[in-house]
Scaffold this motif. Structure first.
Motif, PDB file in Angstrom:
ATOM      1  N   GLN A  58      24.973  27.013 -28.367  1.00 32.97           N
ATOM      2  CA  GLN A  58      26.145  27.428 -27.601  1.00 32.97           C
ATOM      3  C   GLN A  58      25.773  28.243 -26.373  1.00 32.97           C
ATOM      4  N   GLU A  59      24.906  29.235 -26.532  1.00 37.87           N
ATOM      5  CA  GLU A  59      24.549  30.096 -25.400  1.00 37.87           C
ATOM      6  C   GLU A  59      23.812  29.311 -24.327  1.00 37.87           C
ATOM      7  N   ILE A  60      22.947  28.419 -24.732  1.00 40.38           N
ATOM      8  CA  ILE A  60      22.185  27.621 -23.763  1.00 40.38           C
ATOM      9  C   ILE A  60      23.118  26.695 -22.997  1.00 40.38           C
ATOM     10  N   PHE A  62      26.390  27.062 -22.488  1.00 40.81           N
ATOM     11  CA  PHE A  62      27.239  27.852 -21.586  1.00 40.81           C
ATOM     12  C   PHE A  62      26.464  28.304 -20.349  1.00 40.81           C
ATOM     13  N   PHE A  63      25.210  28.662 -20.526  1.00 37.68           N
ATOM     14  CA  PHE A  63      24.389  29.051 -19.378  1.00 37.68           C
ATOM     15  C   PHE A  63      24.211  27.869 -18.425  1.00 37.68           C
ATOM     16  N   LEU A  64      23.938  26.693 -18.972  1.00 42.14           N
ATOM     17  CA  LEU A  64      23.797  25.503 -18.123  1.00 42.14           C
ATOM     18  C   LEU A  64      25.114  25.165 -17.427  1.00 42.14           C
ATOM     19  N   PHE A  66      27.327  27.357 -16.569  1.00 41.51           N
ATOM     20  CA  PHE A  66      27.476  28.397 -15.554  1.00 41.51           C
ATOM     21  C   PHE A  66      26.630  28.096 -14.315  1.00 41.51           C
ATOM     22  N   ILE A  67      25.496  27.444 -14.495  1.00 41.36           N
ATOM     23  CA  ILE A  67      24.610  27.134 -13.370  1.00 41.36           C
ATOM     24  C   ILE A  67      25.033  25.840 -12.670  1.00 41.36           C
ATOM     25  N   TRP A 100      25.896  26.857  -4.823  1.00 39.93           N
ATOM     26  CA  TRP A 100      26.414  27.476  -6.036  1.00 39.93           C
ATOM     27  C   TRP A 100      27.510  28.480  -5.703  1.00 39.93           C
ATOM     28  N   TYR A 104      31.235  28.298  -6.963  1.00 36.45           N
ATOM     29  CA  TYR A 104      31.722  29.390  -7.811  1.00 36.45           C
ATOM     30  C   TYR A 104      33.029  29.949  -7.255  1.00 36.45           C
TER      31      TYR A 104
END
Length: 127
Positions: A58-60, A62-64, A66-67, A100, A104
């Motif tokens: 999940q954290e990985i 969500f980070f991807l 976000f990027i 980005w 964003y």
């Protein structure tokens, strides 16, 4: 014997009155809890109910998200707007961060507009 001045009868009446007062307060508290409206911004949001993701990743993921989601939106927006990146090249900055940032800000403005719209709709449904 006079029933108006009977201490036992007075004690029993007082006890019944106190029980009625306690019951009335309980009913009033229940009624007030029902009348309190839940605020849209106080709702709990659980992303596990929206996105079905594996437990350990999940954290990985969500980070991807976000990027890469803001980057792809910024790249798409700059292609549509025919932005000339070459004029910014003299300032020695990363094009990745430029795209980005555009993405964003674009996504943030859309999300804020959506949240404000949903709060008004939620408030109208509760009235």
């Amino acid at each position: 014997m006079n029933s108006l001045h009977d201490p036992y009868l007075t004690t029993v009446k007082r006890s019944f009155d106190e029980q009625r007062i306690i019951e009335r307060k309980k009913r009033l508290k229940i009624k007030q809890k029902k009348e309190i409206k839940e605020s849209y911004f106080s709702k709990k949001i659980n992303l596990n109910q929206i996105l079905d993701l594996p437990e350990g990743l999940q954290e990985i993921i969500f980070f991807l998200f976000f990027i890469f989601i803001p980057y792809s939106v910024g790249l798409f927006f700059s292609i549509i707007a025919h932005l000339n990146i070459r004029c910014f090249a003299s300032h020695n900055f990363s094009e990745f961060l430029f795209f980005w940032t555009i993405g964003y800000e674009f996504l943030a403005s859309i999300l804020l507009t959506f949240l404000i719209q949903q709060s008004f709709i939620y408030r109208q449904d509760k009235v």
